[in-house]
Structure formats: structure tokens, C-alpha cells
Motif scaffolding. Sequence first.
Motif, PDB file in Angstrom:
ATOM      1  N   ARG A 696      -2.565  52.909  -9.610  1.00 20.29           N
ATOM      2  CA  ARG A 696      -2.446  52.495  -8.207  1.00 20.29           C
ATOM      3  C   ARG A 696      -1.303  53.233  -7.518  1.00 20.29           C
ATOM      4  NH1 ARG A 696      -3.097  46.506  -5.713  1.00 20.29           N
ATOM      5  NH2 ARG A 696      -2.705  47.078  -3.550  1.00 20.29           N
ATOM      6  N   ALA A 697      -0.198  53.415  -8.247  1.00 18.95           N
ATOM      7  CA  ALA A 697       0.953  54.088  -7.651  1.00 18.95           C
ATOM      8  C   ALA A 697       0.653  55.564  -7.404  1.00 18.95           C
ATOM      9  CB  ALA A 697       2.169  53.929  -8.560  1.00 18.95           C
ATOM     10  N   THR A 698       0.030  56.240  -8.375  1.00 19.84           N
ATOM     11  CA  THR A 698      -0.279  57.654  -8.175  1.00 19.84           C
ATOM     12  C   THR A 698      -1.263  57.839  -7.022  1.00 19.84           C
ATOM     13  OG1 THR A 698      -2.018  57.503  -9.849  1.00 19.84           O
ATOM     14  CG2 THR A 698       0.157  58.198 -10.588  1.00 19.84           C
ATOM     15  N   ALA A 699      -2.233  56.917  -6.903  1.00 20.65           N
ATOM     16  CA  ALA A 699      -3.186  57.015  -5.796  1.00 20.65           C
ATOM     17  C   ALA A 699      -2.497  56.800  -4.465  1.00 20.65           C
ATOM     18  CB  ALA A 699      -4.311  56.001  -5.983  1.00 20.65           C
ATOM     19  N   ALA A 700      -1.563  55.829  -4.419  1.00 17.01           N
ATOM     20  CA  ALA A 700      -0.847  55.576  -3.168  1.00 17.01           C
ATOM     21  C   ALA A 700       0.012  56.780  -2.785  1.00 17.01           C
ATOM     22  CB  ALA A 700       0.021  54.323  -3.316  1.00 17.01           C
ATOM     23  N   LEU A 701       0.703  57.370  -3.779  1.00 16.10           N
ATOM     24  CA  LEU A 701       1.518  58.561  -3.495  1.00 16.10           C
ATOM     25  C   LEU A 701       0.643  59.707  -3.014  1.00 16.10           C
ATOM     26  CD1 LEU A 701       4.202  60.097  -3.613  1.00 16.10           C
ATOM     27  CD2 LEU A 701       3.720  60.583  -6.033  1.00 16.10           C
ATOM     28  N   ALA A 702      -0.522  59.911  -3.656  1.00 14.34           N
ATOM     29  CA  ALA A 702      -1.409  61.001  -3.255  1.00 14.34           C
ATOM     30  C   ALA A 702      -1.885  60.811  -1.823  1.00 14.34           C
ATOM     31  CB  ALA A 702      -2.593  61.081  -4.213  1.00 14.34           C
ATOM     32  N   ARG A 703      -2.214  59.573  -1.461  1.00 11.41           N
ATOM     33  CA  ARG A 703      -2.680  59.342  -0.087  1.00 11.41           C
ATOM     34  C   ARG A 703      -1.587  59.648   0.930  1.00 11.41           C
ATOM     35  NH1 ARG A 703      -5.063  54.843  -2.577  1.00 11.41           N
ATOM     36  NH2 ARG A 703      -3.352  53.482  -1.863  1.00 11.41           N
ATOM     37  N   ARG A 704      -0.327  59.306   0.600  1.00 14.89           N
ATOM     38  CA  ARG A 704       0.753  59.611   1.539  1.00 14.89           C
ATOM     39  C   ARG A 704       0.998  61.110   1.651  1.00 14.89           C
ATOM     40  NH1 ARG A 704       3.860  55.705   3.911  1.00 14.89           N
ATOM     41  NH2 ARG A 704       4.315  57.529   5.203  1.00 14.89           N
ATOM     42  N   LEU A 705       0.856  61.843   0.536  1.00 15.93           N
ATOM     43  CA  LEU A 705       1.164  63.275   0.575  1.00 15.93           C
ATOM     44  C   LEU A 705       0.065  64.097   1.247  1.00 15.93           C
ATOM     45  CD1 LEU A 705       2.847  63.894  -2.886  1.00 15.93           C
ATOM     46  CD2 LEU A 705       3.883  63.362  -0.677  1.00 15.93           C
ATOM     47  N   VAL A 706      -1.156  63.590   1.327  1.00 16.18           N
ATOM     48  CA  VAL A 706      -2.192  64.311   2.075  1.00 16.18           C
ATOM     49  C   VAL A 706      -2.249  63.813   3.515  1.00 16.18           C
ATOM     50  CG1 VAL A 706      -3.584  64.745   0.030  1.00 16.18           C
ATOM     51  CG2 VAL A 706      -4.039  62.728   1.434  1.00 16.18           C
ATOM     52  N   GLY A 707      -1.443  62.801   3.840  1.00 16.33           N
ATOM     53  CA  GLY A 707      -1.449  62.256   5.180  1.00 16.33           C
ATOM     54  C   GLY A 707      -0.559  63.049   6.119  1.00 16.33           C
ATOM     55  N   PRO A 708      -0.640  62.747   7.399  1.00 14.67           N
ATOM     56  CA  PRO A 708       0.135  63.508   8.387  1.00 14.67           C
ATOM     57  C   PRO A 708       1.624  63.144   8.371  1.00 14.67           C
ATOM     58  CG  PRO A 708      -1.099  61.770   9.456  1.00 14.67           C
ATOM     59  CD  PRO A 708      -1.522  61.782   8.026  1.00 14.67           C
ATOM     60  N   GLU A 709       1.966  61.934   7.917  1.00 16.32           N
ATOM     61  CA  GLU A 709       3.365  61.504   7.876  1.00 16.32           C
ATOM     62  C   GLU A 709       3.789  61.363   6.426  1.00 16.32           C
ATOM     63  OE1 GLU A 709       3.893  57.947  10.071  1.00 16.32           O
ATOM     64  OE2 GLU A 709       3.270  58.796  11.976  1.00 16.32           O
ATOM     65  N   ARG A 710       4.482  62.383   5.940  1.00 17.63           N
ATOM     66  CA  ARG A 710       4.965  62.351   4.573  1.00 17.63           C
ATOM     67  C   ARG A 710       6.426  62.794   4.560  1.00 17.63           C
ATOM     68  NH1 ARG A 710       1.390  66.366   5.339  1.00 17.63           N
ATOM     69  NH2 ARG A 710       2.155  68.524   5.174  1.00 17.63           N
ATOM     70  N   PRO A 711       7.209  62.215   3.691  1.00 20.10           N
ATOM     71  CA  PRO A 711       8.635  62.587   3.639  1.00 20.10           C
ATOM     72  C   PRO A 711       8.807  64.058   3.297  1.00 20.10           C
ATOM     73  CG  PRO A 711       8.197  60.590   2.394  1.00 20.10           C
ATOM     74  CD  PRO A 711       6.874  61.176   2.744  1.00 20.10           C
ATOM     75  N   GLY A 712       9.785  64.680   3.905  1.00 22.75           N
ATOM     76  CA  GLY A 712      10.032  66.071   3.626  1.00 22.75           C
ATOM     77  C   GLY A 712      10.446  66.282   2.179  1.00 22.75           C
ATOM     78  N   GLY A 713       9.961  67.324   1.597  1.00 17.80           N
ATOM     79  CA  GLY A 713      10.313  67.671   0.241  1.00 17.80           C
ATOM     80  C   GLY A 713       9.482  66.995  -0.826  1.00 17.80           C
ATOM     81  N   GLU A 714       8.694  65.966  -0.477  1.00 17.22           N
ATOM     82  CA  GLU A 714       7.923  65.248  -1.490  1.00 17.22           C
ATOM     83  C   GLU A 714       6.831  66.123  -2.081  1.00 17.22           C
ATOM     84  OE1 GLU A 714       8.264  62.437  -3.019  1.00 17.22           O
ATOM     85  OE2 GLU A 714       9.994  61.775  -1.863  1.00 17.22           O
ATOM     86  N   LEU A 715       6.194  66.961  -1.222  1.00 17.19           N
ATOM     87  CA  LEU A 715       5.128  67.800  -1.745  1.00 17.19           C
ATOM     88  C   LEU A 715       5.687  68.860  -2.685  1.00 17.19           C
ATOM     89  CD1 LEU A 715       2.124  68.376  -1.743  1.00 17.19           C
ATOM     90  CD2 LEU A 715       2.457  69.920   0.191  1.00 17.19           C
ATOM     91  N   GLY A 716       6.862  69.393  -2.326  1.00 17.65           N
ATOM     92  CA  GLY A 716       7.489  70.366  -3.222  1.00 17.65           C
ATOM     93  C   GLY A 716       7.865  69.736  -4.549  1.00 17.65           C
TER      94      GLY A 716
END
Length: 850
Positions: A696-716
Motif C-alpha cells: 500500500r505504501a509503495t503504491a501510494a508513493l508511486a501515485r504521488r510521484l507520477v502526479g503533478p504535485e510531488r516533492p522536489g528531489g523525490e523522483l531522483g
Amino acid sequence: MSLPQMHYTSAPPGPDGSGFRFTAVTPGVPSSVLREAEQLVGYEPPRDAPSRPTPSDLALFPEMFSYTRLSDGSGLLSRTVYTGADYSGRWGNFHAHAVHLTAGDRLPGDLPPIAAWGAPQWADHSPEEAPPPLDAFTPVHSAGLQAELAAFAAERQPRLAAVLADLRRLAESPHAPQIVLAEEDTRRVAHWVMLANAALPHAFARGLTFTTYTRRPQQARQQIIGVRPEDVRSVSGQPHRYSVHDCSDPSAAPPPVADAWARLAAAVWAADAYGLIRQAAQTAGAEPFASGPLAALALARGIPVPEDTRADAVAWVRAHRGALDEPTLTGFLKAVCDSAPGAPELPSEALADLLAALHDSVPAALTAPLTARLVSRAVRGGAQLPPLPPEALPEPYRSDLAAESGEELRRVLRDPHTPLVRVVELLRVARLLDVAYDDLTVDLAERFRDGLLSRPGTATTEAVRDALTESDALRDRVSVLLEDRAADDPPGVARALRDARLPVDGPPGTLPHLRMCAAAPALRPGAPASAEQAGGRAAGGTAVRDREREQAWVRERNGELHKLLRIAEVPHLANPLVLRTAFALVWDDRAPTAAEASQLLHETGARPHIDAGTWDHLVTAAVDAPADDKEAPLLARQLLAAAPDAVGRSVLDDLRMLSLVHDMEERTSGADPAAHGWTARVRALADSTRPNVRNRATAALARRLVGPERPGGELGELARSDDGELIDAYASAARTPVFRNVLRGNPGRVADCFVDWTSHAGASPRWDLTRRALLDEVLRPVVQGFTDGEVFSVEQAVGRASANRAAEFQEWNRPAGGIGRLFRRRGRKPATPSSPWRGDVAPPEGKQGR
């Protein structure tokens, strides 16, 4: 009513000639009746009759006494006797005297035809003149005849039941075989007909046709046919037409008879009590040929009856308890209780039902023998005693039985192997006999408690309930034992109380756990009872309606909990176990949902649940919640805030991970420092959390990182981690149909994804493989479906990030050769004035799509 007479004999030579003819007839008799009667009154002497009989021989010739139904429905009652051998013919001379009954008429006084046997009105010779109509017959009512008839019934006892069974068949079916009676003396045949008249229903007996003698039974029209033994062979072997009884051979074995009424009536006749047959038929509620009333009357008179009719008698008296007067009922009950030595006793169930039917309407002194017999059987293990008041067994029966059976009764009660159903019976007997058993109450109460809990819905449960209803001391003791068990197993005790329909009472403030178990409904409020209902709800309702329904269920179940706490009448803060019991009753067949647990935590706080032992259920509601349960992350945060020290180490990281999910699903990136570091925190907790929480946590993180509002540096951070589970979850989120639809309708989001998926090149091998696959398999098909204007909008958006990025996009989007570009441009959809521009940047002049 008058009866026209007819005389038929052999007339001497004279003006009217000679030979057999009617010599004297009452005027008015129809000629058709005379012609038919002439065929019925003729007489043929026995085969061994002397040719020249003396006057003493004539007295031994058989008398032919007949009642016959004529073809027009009228009746002919006749008597024919032999008068000697003379000029009349080879068979000699005879005289027949007959009377005619018009259709529907009966003999004067409503006498049966056989009652005219031996009447003085019968003549042996013709009168000189036409006789007037006969007014009546004088029946023979001599004591000698009655004694003779009783002796005959006793003598014919072996065959009596078989003949009575055939008579019953005649009464019930017009197609029954004719009865042929072979007797040496025709007077015996008349006795048979008299027996039939007394045994059969009145209406049928009056119309029964018969003849006491004939030489040719195969030509006889009557229902009962009397023959001499030498003439019976002509009708033997035809059971469909004739039922033959050769009564002249005493050594012949009688046929077996299945008809209970026939065997019973034969026993009554043999006891010279044939009047009971008519009395039974006239008893209120009696049906024709019913063995019950006749057996009851016979038993009341002390007459032995067939064993299989005793039960019929008991059943009939039970159903018609007012049909017998007190003396008759007294005799009947005495006979029922006093079985003959060696004879099988009546079933106790039948006697108990009889007693239950009588004890409310009959004095106890009258039913005391029956009650005493049942009580004695109950102690021996063969009776089921109905509930009876103490006065049902008056003295001296009670004292005698208590002295006789008291110690045996207590011994069986103490035996732990005695079935509970029998224990209940014996307790009822003990109360009736006033045998003390208070010292056995503790052990009995434990056995009753175990019986209620281990055998729900059985006959044992019903018996225990009856016993507890009848004994206050036992009920109070069992209630205390159930109270102790209810605190450990509330659902089990609740089911036992429902199955036994056992009420719970006691002083206020006592038995709190048992009170809640008794009040718990059989069907819990909550989710739909079946998968079909759940599927129907999901298919037919919107997400908003589902949410509203779930909230309603939460309110209902939590409201049930508070209702049970009020019924307990003991504050759960003072006694935390009360909360545990209520919790187990509401959620006995399912765990609480995260929404329910969240509301409980809000309403009662953490400490009552920790003290009651229900805290772990709230934690479980969070960590075991389905992946689509929106309330579980918030519940995890509430639990950690309410009592972090009470959370077990095995689930602490699960709650922390779910709390992180709440952060990722609810917060925006902004400038909040707490919003950063999601990837690192998920990775740090992943190894210590259960799979469903980690997924559930990995899915929630993935949804935030493909979304338009994501914290800077998280994708890196994700790209550098080379974490296969996280990167695969990110790729899965980018490949969903929902996300693809978002890209098709938003060139700006396409530009954003292009920048992301061309960034961090070389950060990790897994990231490089994933980003290239996303560019080729997700982004390229979307861009190929854009118009030229939409493609230009993507270029502009990418260029705002970096001029080099714009060139990279053009190069990435460049077809392989001019022909390929021509085909690609032809395949694009043009941007028309009727279609609004969907990009983030307006297309420049000259760049409109074709």
C-alpha cells in the motif's frame, strides 16, 4: 305401516288346477312382485333328507328364512319350511310365507328383518281366504335366546373376527364378496345374522340381506348366504365373489384377521357384552368401525381387548375426554394402568399425553392411578412426565411413591452419566414427590450450563430450559455460571441463550455480561450478508453512495455497542471487561472496519480499550484493512498519537508506514519539510512491515510521484535507489489506463513526464530500463496521437524547462525518414475550429494541425 302377505305352496287338484302357486295373497300385491317372489321362496330339501320323513324328521329340516332386495328396490321377507312328501313333486311339498316391504319402508317398530325370526305371525299353511295385511311381528325376546346367542358367540370365537371383518367390508363397499356360512343347523346361520345386526351400523344392519338356507348358493342374491356343509363346494375357490366360512369343521384353523375393529368386536361378543358395540357406535365423536371408543368401553368393563387396540382407546379418550362418564372413566384408567401379566405395557408417551389431556378437566383423585404409574415409570427410565402441579398426585400415592422411589431417584440424579433430558424428568418427579435435592443443585447447575453451551437447538436444550423455568434455585445458579462464561465467550453464550430462549433476570446491576448476551441480536448489523448483495451494491451505486452506506453501518454497529453497555448497567470504566464483552458481541463474526475502530477510539479514548483488551482489535483494523480502505491510514495515525507505548513492537512499523501513507495521500508538497523524504522513509520501513502495508505504501508513493504535485528531489531519490519494488510500482502507476487518459488530454502533463523520464539518466540500471520503457511504450503512443498543434504545445512546455530539452524532444519525436513522417502526419487528427485547444501553450500561426 301394514305388510301385504303372500302364501306359496303346492295346491291339491281343484278348479284352479294343481302344483306350486300362490294360494293366498293380500289384495293389491303387484303381479311383478309375485313373479319375482316365486323365484325366491322355492325350497329344495337337503341331499341326505329322507324321502318319506316322519313328523319328527320334518322338525329337523332346515328353515329357509330370507330377506331379499327385489329389482324395484322393495324388500321381501320370507320363511319357507318343508311340509312332507306328497303328490306335489319329487322334492315333496313346502310352504312359504312372505311379506312385502315397499321401497324405503322398514318393519314396524324399525325392527331389523332378522328380529322376525321365530315370530308367531309366521304360518305353516295357507289360510282359506285372502289374508289381510300384517300389522307387525312380535320379536322373540326371551332370556333363553340371549343366552343361546352368547353361547354361540363364545363357541364361534375363533371365526367370529373373520366373519365380522367380512361384514365390515360389506358395509363399506357394495362390491364386497358375499359371505357364505356353512352350518349344520340353519338356526346357527340366523345367529350369525343376529350378531351382524348387533355389530354393524344401524342404517346398514336394517338393510342387510340374507338367507339361512339354500341348496344353490351360486344362485343366491343375498349378502349373507347360509348353506349346509355339503353344498359349500360349489362356491369355494372364488374369493372375488364369495368369502366362505365353513363353521362345521371345528378342527379347521381360522384365518388371520388384520382388522383391529373385528378382533375387538369378537372379544366383546365373547364376553357377552355385545351391547357395548351399539353403545360405542352411539358415543359422541365415534366413527363407524372405530376401535377406539369400543376398546375404551370394553376396558372400562374389565374386558380383555387385543393389545393393539389399547393404544386406540387411549388416543380416543384423549381426544374425547368428555365422552365418558366418571364411573366409566375410572374403570378405563384402572384398566389402562393395570396391564395383564406378561402383556406389553402401553407406551409412556401415550399415557403422558392422556394425563396431560385429563388433568385440567378431571379431578386429581380420578387420574391419580395414571399419574402414579407414569411417575413410577419415570424413575425407572421409561416415561416422560408432563409438567404437573403437586396436587396432581394426592395422598397416599405421593407418600408411597416417595418411600418406594426416593433413594433411587437421588442416585440417578447424582450419576454424571445420566442424560440431561432424563435429569430434567427426574427433577420434575422429585418436585412432585417432594423429594429434596437442594444438595445436588451445584453439580446439576454445572451440567445444565454445559448442556446449554455444547448442544444448542437440541431436545436437551429444550429440556434444560423447561427445568430452569420450573426451578428458581437452579435458574439462579446456572445464571451465575453463565455469567462467568459470558465474560470469556460472549458469542457462545449469546447463541446458547437464543437457542434455548432462556430469559435472564436478576437484581439490577448484576449479571452484566449475561444481560448483554441475552440482548445481543441474532443477526449483526454491518456489511451485506452475501457476496451477491455486496456485488449488487458495488455495481449499482456510486462511490458516494457506498461511502454513505459504510458510514451508516459504522453508526449502527457502534450504536449497538453503546446500547449493550447501557443494558449491562455497569460502567465500563469501572469494569473494563464489560467493554470487552460488548465488543465481542457486536463484532463476533467479523473484525471492526477501520472506520468503526476510528470512531470507537474517538468516543472512548485509548485507555478503556487497553484495559479491556480490545486495543489490539483496533490496531488489527488498521494493519489488516483492505488496500482500498481510505480510513486505515488515518486510524494508524490516531493510534500512534493516542497510545504509542501500547502498540506492540511487531506492528509498530506497520502503523508508522500507514501513517506515512496518510501523509502521502493527504498532504501537498509545498515547502513543508515534513513532506520530503517519503522514498527514504518507505525504504527504511519496508523490511519490517507486512506485505499488504508495504504494498500500500509503495503504491501510494508511486501515485504521488507520477502526479503533478510531488516533492522536489523525490523522483531522483527513487531513481538512485535502484529499488525494484518501488521502481516497478512507479512504472505500474504510469501505465494505468487512468493515467494514460490524463496524458492524452493534457500536453502539459506529457511535457512533464518527458522531462522526468529523460532525467536522472544513469542513476541506476533499473531506473534506466524503466524510464526508456515508459518513453517508448507510454509516452510515444500518446504523442503520436496528438495533432501538430498539441505536439507544438508539448515542445513549448519542455522548452520552458530548458532549451536543450526542447531539442531533445524534437529529436526523440523525429520520425525515421521523410516517408515515415508523411505517414505519421497523415495519421494525425487535425486541430479544427470546433475542437478547443487542449495544450498549455497556444499554437503559433502556421502551426495548426491538418
